[in-house]
Design an enzyme around this catalytic site. Structure first.
Site, PDB file in Angstrom:
ATOM      1  N   LEU A 240      37.675  32.921  41.139  1.00 14.87           N
ATOM      2  CA  LEU A 240      37.778  34.308  40.649  1.00 14.87           C
ATOM      3  C   LEU A 240      38.226  34.291  39.190  1.00 14.87           C
ATOM      4  O   LEU A 240      39.290  34.809  38.830  1.00 14.87           O
ATOM      5  CB  LEU A 240      38.772  35.076  41.519  1.00 14.87           C
ATOM      6  CG  LEU A 240      38.362  35.300  42.975  1.00 14.87           C
ATOM      7  CD1 LEU A 240      39.490  35.954  43.748  1.00 14.87           C
ATOM      8  CD2 LEU A 240      37.085  36.132  43.068  1.00 14.87           C
ATOM      9  N   HIS A 241      37.358  33.687  38.337  1.00 12.13           N
ATOM     10  CA  HIS A 241      37.713  33.495  36.919  1.00 12.13           C
ATOM     11  C   HIS A 241      38.342  34.767  36.326  1.00 12.13           C
ATOM     12  O   HIS A 241      39.415  34.739  35.748  1.00 12.13           O
ATOM     13  CB  HIS A 241      36.461  33.187  36.104  1.00 12.13           C
ATOM     14  CG  HIS A 241      35.757  31.923  36.459  1.00 12.13           C
ATOM     15  ND1 HIS A 241      36.160  30.678  36.054  1.00 12.13           N
ATOM     16  CD2 HIS A 241      34.626  31.724  37.181  1.00 12.13           C
ATOM     17  CE1 HIS A 241      35.314  29.766  36.507  1.00 12.13           C
ATOM     18  NE2 HIS A 241      34.384  30.367  37.188  1.00 12.13           N
ATOM     19  N   ASP A 242      37.611  35.874  36.434  1.00 11.97           N
ATOM     20  CA  ASP A 242      37.997  37.097  35.724  1.00 11.97           C
ATOM     21  C   ASP A 242      39.262  37.722  36.297  1.00 11.97           C
ATOM     22  O   ASP A 242      40.053  38.318  35.551  1.00 11.97           O
ATOM     23  CB  ASP A 242      36.851  38.110  35.761  1.00 11.97           C
ATOM     24  CG  ASP A 242      35.614  37.589  35.054  1.00 11.97           C
ATOM     25  OD1 ASP A 242      34.511  38.103  35.327  1.00 11.97           O
ATOM     26  OD2 ASP A 242      35.745  36.660  34.226  1.00 11.97           O
TER      27      ASP A 242
END
Ligand code: RIB
Ligand code: CA
Length: 315
Positions: A240-242
């Protein structure tokens, strides 16, 4: 005192979780969403942002469309890890929006928010940096009204879209260089080196889906993205980079950052779009950007889960 937050985004599966986290966090007031090309076309990222805010019950938040292409050079079209519609082919499972996209363009919306704000505004940029570069170029006098820019992007030890470059910076290296190198605005970069360590498991997703209808809808958007990350990670999880970057925007200091001089490779060689970090010496001057390199990984996962798990619960 709540922080006014603008989310600049290319939804995008992990962008969807990041937007939900912003909505779920009382520390911030989400005052605008601006969309940019990236994971999918601008038309799709914009439609997805409108649907996601309808799901989250926040159609009061204006959505303004921004750049459909990079500042200078065209970006090679690629199949997306996020599916053909940007949400694993399940965008249609989200509610239809009951309002239109804002008539202003992204830069105008960001300008208006900055002018009207009674305190410094945080911009969380979790897609290509084209809109942010255009804002800073067109309205340099508004720099002082920006508290900080939190950027999801870059990879210190390699990339994801090429061996050298991370996707957001690769999409528009010239814009990334403008924002990270040439503009005098406080920037925190959240690179894939850290976001990758915060990957969540399929079990985590299953548990989130059981918390509420909203949780179930968010998890319902993940199949294509999860399949991609199973291959990248070698285990049943996804990154979940963002959401990791937005966690820093809503709770400053949840990530531990160090300031370094940086550059962005804008040549057309194999390293185009790479974030170049001078780690020989921690930058003592104001020059450079803060790079988030550490966090309490399990604590961060719990923070995100608890916030998203509370969405859709009866108030
Ligand atoms: O490299 C990760 C970034 O690229 C994230 O913002 C993801 O949404 C994709 O846009
Ligand atoms: Ca993104």
């Amino acid at each position: 005192m709540t922080i006014p937050l603008i989310l600049d985004t290319d939804p995008g599966v992990d962008d969807a979780f990041a937007l939900a986290l912003a909505v779920a966090s009382p520390e911030v007031s989400l005052v605008g969403v601006t969309t940019v090309f990236g994971n999918v076309s601008l038309g799709s990222t914009t439609a997805n942002a409108l649907r996601l805010l309808a799901l989250l019950g926040r159609e009061d938040v204006p959505v303004a469309a921004g750049a459909a292409r990079p500042l200078v050079h065209p970006q090679a079209r690629l199949s997306s890890a996020h599916g053909s519609d940007g949400l694993s082919g399940f965008a249609h499972t989200l509610p239809e929006p009951t309002r239109e996209v804002d008539p202003r363009d992204a830069v105008t919306l960001m300008r208006d928010v900055l002018v009207a704000a009674d305190r410094p505004v945080t911009i969380a940029a979790v897609g290509p940096l084209t809109n942010v570069a255009l804002l800073l170029a067109a309205h340099p006098s508004l720099r002082s009204r920006i508290g900080r820019i939190v950027v999801m992007g870059g990879g210190l030890d390699g990339g994801n879209i090429t061996p050298a470059a991370e996707f957001n910076l690769w999409c528009d290296p010239e814009a990334a260089r403008r924002v990270l190198v040439e503009e005098d605005v406080p920037v925190t970069v959240v690179p894939m080196d850290l976001t990758g360590r915060c990957a969540v498991s399929a079990q985590w997703l299953t548990a989130l889906a059981e918390t509420s209808e909203v949780g179930a809808k968010l998890v319902g958007l993940t199949p294509d993205y999860l399949a991609t990350y199973r291959r990248f990670l070698g285990w049943d999880g996804m990154v979940l980079h963002d959401a990791v970057a937005v966690a820093e925007a809503v709770r400053p200091g949840i990530l531990k950052s160090t300031r370094f001089p940086v550059d962005v490779e804008c040549s057309f060689g194999p390293a185009r779009g790479a974030l170049v970090v001078d780690r020989r010496l921690e930058s003592r001057e104001h020059l450079g950007v803060d790079i988030a390199l550490e966090t309490h990984v399990e604590g961060l996962r719990e923070f995100v889960f608890d916030r998203l798990g509370a969405l859709g619960q009866a108030d």
